[in-house]
Design an enzyme around this catalytic site. Sequence first.
Site, mmCIF file in Angstrom:
data_model
loop_
_atom_site.group_PDB
_atom_site.id
_atom_site.type_symbol
_atom_site.label_atom_id
_atom_site.label_comp_id
_atom_site.label_asym_id
_atom_site.label_seq_id
_atom_site.Cartn_x
_atom_site.Cartn_y
_atom_site.Cartn_z
ATOM 1 N N HIS A 91 62.295 -48.566 8.601
ATOM 2 C CA HIS A 91 61.584 -47.290 8.480
ATOM 3 C C HIS A 91 61.603 -46.826 7.022
ATOM 4 O O HIS A 91 62.573 -47.066 6.296
ATOM 5 C CB HIS A 91 62.265 -46.249 9.377
ATOM 6 C CG HIS A 91 61.438 -45.041 9.618
ATOM 7 N ND1 HIS A 91 61.411 -43.966 8.754
ATOM 8 C CD2 HIS A 91 60.597 -44.726 10.640
ATOM 9 C CE1 HIS A 91 60.597 -43.044 9.228
ATOM 10 N NE2 HIS A 91 60.088 -43.476 10.374
ATOM 11 N N PHE A 104 53.154 -39.308 9.946
ATOM 12 C CA PHE A 104 53.513 -39.329 8.526
ATOM 13 C C PHE A 104 52.690 -38.368 7.663
ATOM 14 O O PHE A 104 53.070 -38.064 6.542
ATOM 15 C CB PHE A 104 53.429 -40.752 7.940
ATOM 16 C CG PHE A 104 54.424 -41.704 8.516
ATOM 17 C CD1 PHE A 104 55.756 -41.653 8.140
ATOM 18 C CD2 PHE A 104 54.055 -42.641 9.470
ATOM 19 C CE1 PHE A 104 56.697 -42.526 8.687
ATOM 20 C CE2 PHE A 104 54.978 -43.519 10.029
ATOM 21 C CZ PHE A 104 56.297 -43.462 9.637
ATOM 22 N N ASP A 149 58.146 -38.799 16.511
ATOM 23 C CA ASP A 149 57.625 -37.514 16.976
ATOM 24 C C ASP A 149 57.092 -36.727 15.784
ATOM 25 O O ASP A 149 57.368 -37.060 14.638
ATOM 26 C CB ASP A 149 58.651 -36.735 17.797
ATOM 27 C CG ASP A 149 59.820 -36.204 16.988
ATOM 28 O OD1 ASP A 149 60.084 -36.759 15.900
ATOM 29 O OD2 ASP A 149 60.466 -35.261 17.441
ATOM 30 N N TYR A 186 56.382 -33.953 12.832
ATOM 31 C CA TYR A 186 57.218 -33.100 11.988
ATOM 32 C C TYR A 186 57.461 -31.775 12.709
ATOM 33 O O TYR A 186 56.569 -31.258 13.385
ATOM 34 C CB TYR A 186 56.527 -32.823 10.656
ATOM 35 C CG TYR A 186 56.309 -34.035 9.788
ATOM 36 C CD1 TYR A 186 57.390 -34.818 9.359
ATOM 37 C CD2 TYR A 186 55.033 -34.383 9.358
ATOM 38 C CE1 TYR A 186 57.193 -35.921 8.531
ATOM 39 C CE2 TYR A 186 54.830 -35.481 8.532
ATOM 40 C CZ TYR A 186 55.906 -36.245 8.118
ATOM 41 O OH TYR A 186 55.704 -37.332 7.307
#
Length: 224
Positions: A186, A77, A64, A66
Site C-alpha cells: 500500500h 485516494f 474505505d 476518507y
Amino acid sequence: MAQINNDWLEPLSKEFVKPYYKKLYEFIKDEYSKCVVYPPADEIFTAFHLTPLSKVKVVIIGQDPYHEPGQAHGLSFSVKPEIDIPPSLVNIYKELADDVGINIPNNGYLVKWAEQGVLMLNTLLTVRAHNAFSHKGIGWEEFTDAAINALNDVDRPIVFLLWGKPAQMKSAMLNNSKHLILKAPHPSPLSAYRGFFGCKHFSKTNQFLVENGLEPIDWQIENI
C-alpha cells in the site's frame, strides 16, 4: 443515494433486489439521518458515474473512504481540490514522478483519471466521520465484489492495481487471462518503502494498454 444509470446498471441491478442490499440501504439511510457520514450521499457512486463499465481500462481498489471533513467524494485516494493531499496520495505522486515523470500537482483531485477509464473503487463506499472502517461488514463488500466480478467478466484487457493486502485479496476473483494484475504494498507511509516505491505500476499499465491497442492514461493532474 444517487442512482446508477449508466451501463453499470445491468450487472449491478440484481444486487439491488437482494436481501443484503435492502438491509444495507436502510442502514445507510438511517446513518445519514443521525450521523455525519462521508462522502455526501449523492457522491456514494461517483466512481461508477464517472467511469462507465464500457470505458474501464484500469482499476485501483481502495478500502474505505476518507473520514475527515471535505475529503471523500466517491473516488478511492482522491480528494476535492481545496483539501490537503493525503499521505498515501503524496506517495502515489512520488512514484508517478519517478516512474513516468509527472510534475507533482498542488491538489489531489483525480477526476481526470476517472474520465479516462481509471475506476477508483473503494471496497466500502461510506464511513462515519472520524471513524475508519465504521461501515465494514454491513454489505458494501458484497456489492463491490459484484462490481469486481463484472469487471473480471469483461471481454477486453483491463489492468488491476492491487496495493496492500486487502486489495490483493481480491485477486482470487480475477481469473480472466485477458487482464493484467499488478500487486504492490500500500502507498501509505507505513508501507510504501516496502515495495510501492519503485513498483513502476503506472508505466507498466500504459505499456500493457498500448500493447493491446488502447490509449494510455495521461497520469498528469493539472495544478489548480
